[in-house]
Design an enzyme around this catalytic site. Structure first.
Site, short mmCIF file in Angstrom:
data_model
loop_
_atom_site.label_atom_id
_atom_site.label_comp_id
_atom_site.label_asym_id
_atom_site.label_seq_id
_atom_site.Cartn_x
_atom_site.Cartn_y
_atom_site.Cartn_z
N HIS A 116 0.93 -1.26 -0.06
CA HIS A 116 0.07 0.11 0.02
C HIS A 116 0.92 1.32 -0.13
CE1 HIS A 116 -3.40 -2.74 1.32
NE2 HIS A 116 -2.34 -3.37 1.76
N SER A 142 15.75 21.16 -16.08
CA SER A 142 14.53 21.93 -16.44
C SER A 142 15.06 23.10 -16.97
CB SER A 142 13.72 22.27 -14.98
OG SER A 142 13.15 23.53 -15.07
N LYS A 182 16.74 21.67 -10.88
CA LYS A 182 16.17 20.33 -11.26
C LYS A 182 16.97 19.14 -11.64
CE LYS A 182 12.39 19.13 -10.70
NZ LYS A 182 10.98 19.64 -11.52
N GLU A 212 10.11 8.21 -16.33
CA GLU A 212 8.79 8.66 -16.76
C GLU A 212 8.20 8.09 -18.06
OE1 GLU A 212 8.30 13.13 -15.34
OE2 GLU A 212 10.32 12.43 -14.94
#
Ligand code: ARG
Length: 455
Positions: free
Chosen positions: A155, A276, A282, A289
């Site tokens: 979970h 970024s 970043k 992804e």
């Protein structure tokens, strides 16, 4: 414009028909398979007496030249080249006087099914090799991190601490099933449709077995109608790739979490992460992804093809031309994704201190404490309640969990040692479990699976 059916038609095809109908722009990647199929067909035609030796040799020589032209990019496509089969045959006819005999007893229906099966065999081999490379990377990482441990989750809540090696290999075993599925699909698709003709076989004395042997197929079709209309193999490979994509996506999702500042379990190599355009601080896990994102596309290819197939009457229908783009794209997508993910995983740094810290909560040993009571004769439900009561009292502020365990009549100081950071991860010795000994045994089996060692 010269079409393959110009004898029957008196007008040229419309522009819109051509634009919709032509498949050359995507099926030309099958040219090596198309030429292999034509060579086998021509040799068979000669064996059965439908071509003279000199005609066979002339056509084979022309096919050599067509292959060379297509390979070096000098091949000039004509407007009438609807697909790769049309283009190759047209050029053979330009180069060889007996070229007009090449298509004897053959249809593009058995031809395209043959080409696509040949292409798919090679593509599956390529994907399997890449997946095995990723499995080796997971193995190497598992071997290099020793007894490092991290929280195991259910979970997405901390459950029981586990060895990092155990976690990494979990993904390796999922990939092993993908390899199995691809290999099994490849074995089932290894059947030659050549000789089925348009749909019904031929009145000419063709020998489909000879073509199958020549092309290295393991078997030959049993029913010509099925041979030209069957695309089960495309669906099967698309399923195997979609499920592989789902596994890559799950690996990707974990890497996204692990690379976040909140987890901080891994640091990505700069070559395998992105920055970024606006936020200078970043470092983004784009590969992970995209591994997650591409799974949607792969699932779409599978469901799209199944929808295309479901209403088709026997035998060949032009709908079947829709089999190639999803298959080609699925193979390309998986190859890109596996390669990039492999690079990302093989270069990242595991922050094992951070993992250990996250797994250090003494509550993580709660299950092991209950099992400790069970091994001393207490029924599990009662043991669960005893430990659960201590967890609740500790959360309510009665004291530290370890101290409460040490002070408990049922548990005591010996049991309390189990709650020390990292200890519980070493105790699950069962087959396939997470203790260092069980993981060492698992690594041995995984190495054998990859053919690195004998079991
Ligand atoms: N380009 C076609 C395909 O990919 C080849 C077969 C054409 N057959 C036909 N009967 N028009 O399916």
């Amino acid at each position: 414009m010269a079409t393959l059916w110009q004898g029957r038609f008196s007008t040229d095809p419309s522009q819109s028909l051509q634009a919709l109908n032509d498949s050359l722009h995507f099926d030309q990647r099958m040219f090596p398979q198309d030429i292999a199929g034509s060579r086998a067909h021509v040799r068979m035609l000669c064996e059965v007496g439908l071509l003279a030796d000199s005609e066979r040799d002339e056509i084979l020589l022309a096919l050599d030249q067509v292959l060379a032209e297509l390979s070096d990019g000098s091949f000039e496509f004509a407007e009438s080249d609807e697909d790769i089969h049309t283009a190759v045959e047209r050029r053979v006819c330009e180069l060889a006087e007996s070229g007009a005999k090449l298509h004897t007893g053959r249809s593009r229906n058995d031809q395209v099914a043959t080409d696509l099966r040949l292409w798919t065999k090679g593509a599956v081999d390529g994907v399997v090799a890449l997946v095995q490379g990723l499995q080796r990377t997971l193995l190497e990482s598992a071997e290099s991190v020793g007894d490092a441990h991290l929280p195991g989750y259910t979970h997405l809540q901390q459950a029981q601490p586990v060895l990092l090696a155990h976690h990494l290999l979990a993904h390796g075993w999922a990939l092993a099933r993908d390899v199995d599925r691809l290999v099994a699909a490849r074995a089932r698709l290894d059947v030659s449709p050549l000789g089925a003709g348009a749909l019904a076989g031929s009145s000419l004395p063709l020998d489909p077995h000879m073509c199958a042997d020549d092309l290295g197929f393991a078997g030959v079709f049993d029913n010509s109608l099925d041979a030209v209309s069957d695309r089960d193999f495309v669906a099967e490979v698309l399923f195997a790739l979609a499920l592989l994509g789902v596994h890559l996506s799950r690996i990707g999702e974990e890497l996204v979490l692990w690379a976040s500042s909140e987890f901080g379990f891994v640091a990505l190599d700069e070559a395998f992460s992105t920055g970024s355009s606006m936020m200078p601080q970043k470092k983004n896990p784009d590969i992970a992804e995209l591994a997650r994102g591409k799974a949607g596309r792969l699932i779409g290819h599978l469901t799209g093809l199944l929808a295309t197939l479901k209403g088709l009457p026997l035998t060949y229908n032009k709908d079947l031309q829709e089999d190639k783009e999803p298959l080609f794209d699925a193979v390309d997508t998986v190859q890109l994704t596996v390669s990039a993910l492999n690079g990302m995983i093989s270069t990242l740094e595991f922050n094992t201190d951070r993992m250990a810290e996250a797994a250090a909560s003494p509550y993580a040993a709660a299950t092991d404490l209950a099992e400790w009571l069970v091994s001393r004769g207490m029924p599990f439900r009662q043991a669960h309640a005893v430990v659960g009561d201590l967890v609740r009292r500790s959360i309510d502020g009665e004291g530290g969990f370890v101290e409460l365990v040490a002070a408990s009549d049922a548990l005591g100081p010996d049991a309390a040692r189990l709650a020390a950071p990292g200890v519980s991860a070493t105790r699950r010795n069962t087959h396939g479990g997470g203790s260092p000994a069980a993981v060492a045994e698992q690594i041995r089996r995984f190495r054998a699976l990859l053919g690195l060692d004998r079991l």
